[in-house]
Enzyme design. Sequence first.
Site, short mmCIF file in Angstrom:
data_model
loop_
_atom_site.label_atom_id
_atom_site.label_comp_id
_atom_site.label_asym_id
_atom_site.label_seq_id
_atom_site.Cartn_x
_atom_site.Cartn_y
_atom_site.Cartn_z
N ASP A 1 -5.26 8.73 1.46
CA ASP A 1 -3.66 8.57 1.07
C ASP A 1 -3.28 9.51 -0.25
O ASP A 1 -4.23 10.54 -0.40
CB ASP A 1 -3.33 7.09 0.48
CG ASP A 1 -3.94 6.71 -0.90
OD1 ASP A 1 -4.82 7.44 -1.30
OD2 ASP A 1 -3.53 5.94 -1.45
N ASP B 1 -6.92 7.74 -3.77
CA ASP B 1 -7.73 6.74 -4.49
C ASP B 1 -8.04 5.75 -3.11
O ASP B 1 -8.90 4.90 -3.32
CB ASP B 1 -7.30 5.84 -5.42
CG ASP B 1 -5.95 5.10 -5.07
OD1 ASP B 1 -5.27 5.48 -4.05
OD2 ASP B 1 -5.46 4.41 -6.01
N ARG B 2 -7.59 5.77 -2.05
CA ARG B 2 -7.97 5.04 -0.95
C ARG B 2 -8.48 5.77 0.33
O ARG B 2 -7.96 6.97 0.44
CB ARG B 2 -6.91 4.19 -0.62
CG ARG B 2 -6.41 3.04 -1.23
CD ARG B 2 -5.29 2.17 -0.66
NE ARG B 2 -4.09 2.88 -0.59
CZ ARG B 2 -3.04 2.65 0.32
NH1 ARG B 2 -3.29 1.39 1.09
NH2 ARG B 2 -1.96 3.28 0.50
N LYS C 1 0.37 5.55 -13.25
CA LYS C 1 -0.65 4.51 -13.27
C LYS C 1 -1.45 4.63 -14.85
O LYS C 1 -1.92 5.74 -15.09
CB LYS C 1 -1.68 4.55 -12.22
CG LYS C 1 -1.03 4.39 -10.73
CD LYS C 1 -2.08 4.60 -9.74
CE LYS C 1 -1.46 4.21 -8.44
NZ LYS C 1 -2.49 4.25 -7.21
N ARG D 1 6.99 2.91 -11.14
CA ARG D 1 7.47 3.91 -10.09
C ARG D 1 8.83 3.86 -9.63
O ARG D 1 9.46 2.82 -9.70
CB ARG D 1 6.40 3.22 -8.85
CG ARG D 1 6.30 4.10 -7.62
CD ARG D 1 5.35 3.63 -6.66
NE ARG D 1 3.93 3.52 -7.14
CZ ARG D 1 3.27 3.11 -6.43
NH1 ARG D 1 3.24 3.11 -5.12
NH2 ARG D 1 1.83 2.93 -6.94
N SER E 1 1.47 7.71 -5.32
CA SER E 1 0.43 7.25 -4.26
C SER E 1 1.06 7.71 -2.75
O SER E 1 1.01 8.91 -2.68
CB SER E 1 0.17 5.79 -4.23
OG SER E 1 -0.83 5.48 -3.35
N HIS E 2 1.36 6.74 -2.01
CA HIS E 2 1.73 6.83 -0.46
C HIS E 2 3.48 6.82 -0.51
O HIS E 2 3.75 7.42 0.61
CB HIS E 2 1.19 5.83 0.24
CG HIS E 2 1.69 4.50 -0.10
ND1 HIS E 2 1.07 3.60 -1.08
CD2 HIS E 2 2.61 3.81 0.60
CE1 HIS E 2 1.60 2.65 -1.04
NE2 HIS E 2 2.79 2.57 -0.18
N ASP F 1 -2.76 9.84 -3.16
CA ASP F 1 -3.60 10.30 -4.59
C ASP F 1 -4.77 9.92 -4.47
O ASP F 1 -5.61 10.03 -5.36
CB ASP F 1 -3.00 9.34 -5.73
CG ASP F 1 -3.01 7.80 -5.42
OD1 ASP F 1 -3.20 7.51 -4.21
OD2 ASP F 1 -3.01 6.95 -6.16
N HIS G 1 -8.82 -0.45 -0.73
CA HIS G 1 -9.32 -0.02 -1.86
C HIS G 1 -10.65 -0.77 -2.37
O HIS G 1 -11.11 -2.07 -2.05
CB HIS G 1 -8.19 -0.79 -3.00
CG HIS G 1 -7.18 -0.33 -3.18
ND1 HIS G 1 -6.88 0.82 -3.88
CD2 HIS G 1 -5.80 -0.59 -2.86
CE1 HIS G 1 -5.81 1.22 -4.01
NE2 HIS G 1 -4.69 0.54 -3.17
#
Length: 453
Positions: free
Chosen positions: A243, A247-248, A109, A15, A99-100, A245, A330
């Site tokens: 978020d 995933d949350r 990832k 990242r 992500s965020h 991406d 998560h």
Amino acid sequence: MTADLSQIVKAYDVRGVVPDQWDEALAELFGAAFVRVVDADAIVVGHDMRPSSPGLSAAFARGAARLGADVTLIGLCSTDQLYYASGALGLPGAMFTASHNPAQYNGIKMCRAGAAPVGQDTGLSQIRELVERWTEEGAPEAAATPGRVTERETLKDYAAHLLSLVDLTAIRPLKVVVDAGNGMGGHTVPTVFEGLPLDVVPMFFELDGTFPNHEANPLDPKNIVDLQARVRAEGADLGLAFDGDADRCFVVDENGDPVSPSAVTALVAARELAKTPGGTVIHNLITSWSVPEVVRENGGTPVRTRVGHSFIKEEMAKTGAIFGGEHSAHYYFKDFWNADTGMLAALHVLAALGGQDGPLSALVASYDRYASSGEINSTVADQNARLAAVKAAYESREGVTLDTLDGLTVTSADWWFNLRASNTEPLLRLNVEARDPETMQTLRDEVLTLIRA
């Protein structure tokens, strides 16, 4: 470019700022290193809506194909959609997302076949070493036969898989406000929710990696203010926030009040245990006391772990756990290759709410039993010294136990707190929980005084 990979290769992913810290040339080397380290002859690659994502993911695919690996591109997707593809296709995968993080960031990832994580101890350090070597010595020699790059649609199959795990066909109609934060929830929600008895009020579904409305980080309270107001204005049954991406997933009730991720963990755990009696449920050590209590009440076995998805996934694999949850929203499912998917957790909440007549606030009240501080960060000059000072203040107290599974956890009959050092910043992170708000506030202030002395 000459890159300082120590700045962009983190514990679990890559990242950094594009193009200042990394670019497409480096992404190509990461693609080659990834297939070399995981010994893959085929991989799957997806990306989010950030402006730099299509170019970076295409470069990664070129690097992988150059070393002979076939590449399946699934294009725009959520991170859990990439995990679905890795699991369903039996291929190692790479997801391009930060992500965020703000718009100028991007990342990768990576996972092995079946969505098994790639972190520092499971391949990421070797990938970094190869990329560092190749930036100095030149790219590796190409394979005699390059891999083929093909495209594949997975969104409908991803949605069908999730809906096969949670039955929503008989729920009562619900009105749900969904804030996608201009992230990948705007891509996945319409397909997953299609045909369900839901009146969906969309917010910020336009895919826009510059995040024009608010940061795609619902963990920060300021980023769910719009959702809370809209739930109240619409008279909705609940609100969901994803978020960047996707995933949350974060939940607010019909009053616009946030539902703690610990309460969601407990709710989903009870539902999963109804399907698999006697199962094991993983929770990290800063989820609420409610979580292990609910797991035991429903005939399951709770297992406590360190914070972080690599520890959760490792423990799930070791114990055969059916579900795992973290305070950060998560949620991990055995039925989803032990990977995290906020969407599946959201479906469980919708099924639980729609399967009875009461409001969400009443439904989650039985899972939200204690007063919690949330995570409080303190900037300190010497993390170890402040941790030692807090430990010294409590270790001689009667009726108190200490453990160091992850930072310092101090527990009494009526309260507990955990104090952990950040790996990347000069911070100490404090979480406090008690049987009543007054005790929690007193303890919180007492520990903060020690930390900030």
